[in-house]
Design a protein around this motif. Structure first.
Motif, mmCIF file in Angstrom:
data_model
loop_
_atom_site.group_PDB
_atom_site.id
_atom_site.type_symbol
_atom_site.label_atom_id
_atom_site.label_comp_id
_atom_site.label_asym_id
_atom_site.label_seq_id
_atom_site.Cartn_x
_atom_site.Cartn_y
_atom_site.Cartn_z
ATOM 1 N N HIS A 26 0.859 -1.191 0.000
ATOM 2 C CA HIS A 26 0.000 0.000 0.000
ATOM 3 C C HIS A 26 0.899 1.246 0.000
ATOM 4 O O HIS A 26 0.933 1.991 0.962
ATOM 5 N N PHE A 167 -3.214 2.255 3.474
ATOM 6 C CA PHE A 167 -4.487 1.591 3.154
ATOM 7 C C PHE A 167 -5.488 2.589 2.577
ATOM 8 O O PHE A 167 -6.250 2.276 1.666
ATOM 9 N N PRO A 171 -5.650 1.690 -1.550
ATOM 10 C CA PRO A 171 -6.355 0.532 -0.970
ATOM 11 C C PRO A 171 -6.094 -0.783 -1.697
ATOM 12 O O PRO A 171 -6.072 -1.833 -1.055
#
Ligand SMILES: C[S@@+](CC[C@H](N)C(=O)[O-])C[C@H]1O[C@@H](n2cnc3c(N)ncnc32)[C@H](O)[C@@H]1O
Length: 224
Positions: A26, A167, A171
């Protein structure tokens, strides 16, 4: 860097390897993240801006719609070429790879993102002061050695929030794995407190703050 160094070797390095893999899945740019802070703090006068150590030119491109003239400068010719290619469509942008101190000012804004620790700090701050027009602003995002308790608390907060921010910003897992930085990098040698001393001596009234992403920010407006 004590906490950062310790985190790298804790449990034989396996925890840090797992965290590095998680962060690589990420990924996010700790430098580009601060472009929003820079754009939110632009000076009132917006005739000319200089981004020192512009790397791939992301900030130069982001500043172009806001200023009459934007100059990107990077000591690395390959970086300067990449930044120039990125900004090819912007008529008010020029990118140079000569000495940034030779760029013709004055500027209403001088920016440095992850660059000050590449330079001789007292000389660079004095040069910035000279290049700024009255009322012009210096906005810098930097890295420093961690030494004080406050530095380590911010490092801990950065270690914890790094994957969470990844994140949110990225994502979907990336497949490339850990990739090297796309620009020349250098470990900072000066501590936050040492740097703070230089900044307040050269730029009285400057604001310097710890930030997440293992960074700090410096903000100073040259008196009119
Ligand atoms: C860590 S990179 C940051 C690049 C860019 N500012 C960013 O946020 O993505 C540091 C950059 O500073 C440049 N640099 C180092 N010393 C410099 C100098 N004396 N004058 C201009 N650029 C320099 C390097 O070539 C490199 O591109």
């Amino acid at each position: 860097m004590a906490l950062r160094g310790w985190a790298r070797t804790w449990a034989g390095g396996s925890v840090s390897t797992a965290v590095a893999r998680l962060n690589a899945r990420h990924p996010w740019s700790h430098n580009d993240w601060f472009h929003g802070w820079i754009l939110a703090n632009l000076p009132e006068q917006r005739r000319a801006a200089l981004d020192v150590g512009c790397g791939q030119g992301g900030l130069v491109a982001a500043l172009a719609p806001h200023f009459g003239r934007v100059v990107g400068n990077d000591a690395d010719p390959a970086m300067a070429r990449e930044a120039a290619a990125r900004c090819r469509g912007a008529a008010n942008v020029s990118v140079e790879d000569g000495a940034w101190t030779d760029v013709r000012g004055p500027f209403d804004l001088v920016t440095m993102v992850a660059v000050l620790h590449h330079l001789d700090v007292p000389t660079a701050l004095a040069e910035v002061r000279e290049l700024l027009a009255p009322g012009g602003r210096f906005l810098a995002v930097g890295l420093a050695q961690s030494q004080s308790v406050t530095d380590h608390v911010w490092d801990a907060a950065s270690i914890l929030t790094n994957p969470a921010i990844g994140f949110v910003l990225h994502p979907w897992p990336a497949r490339e794995g850990v990739r090297p930085p796309p620009y020349p990098v250098r470990e900072p040698t000066m501590t936050y407190d040492e740097l703070h001393g230089h900044v307040t001596a050269a730029m009285p009234g400057a604001t310097m703050r710890h930030r997440l992403a293992f960074r700090h920010t410096i903000e100073w407006t040259r008196p009119s």
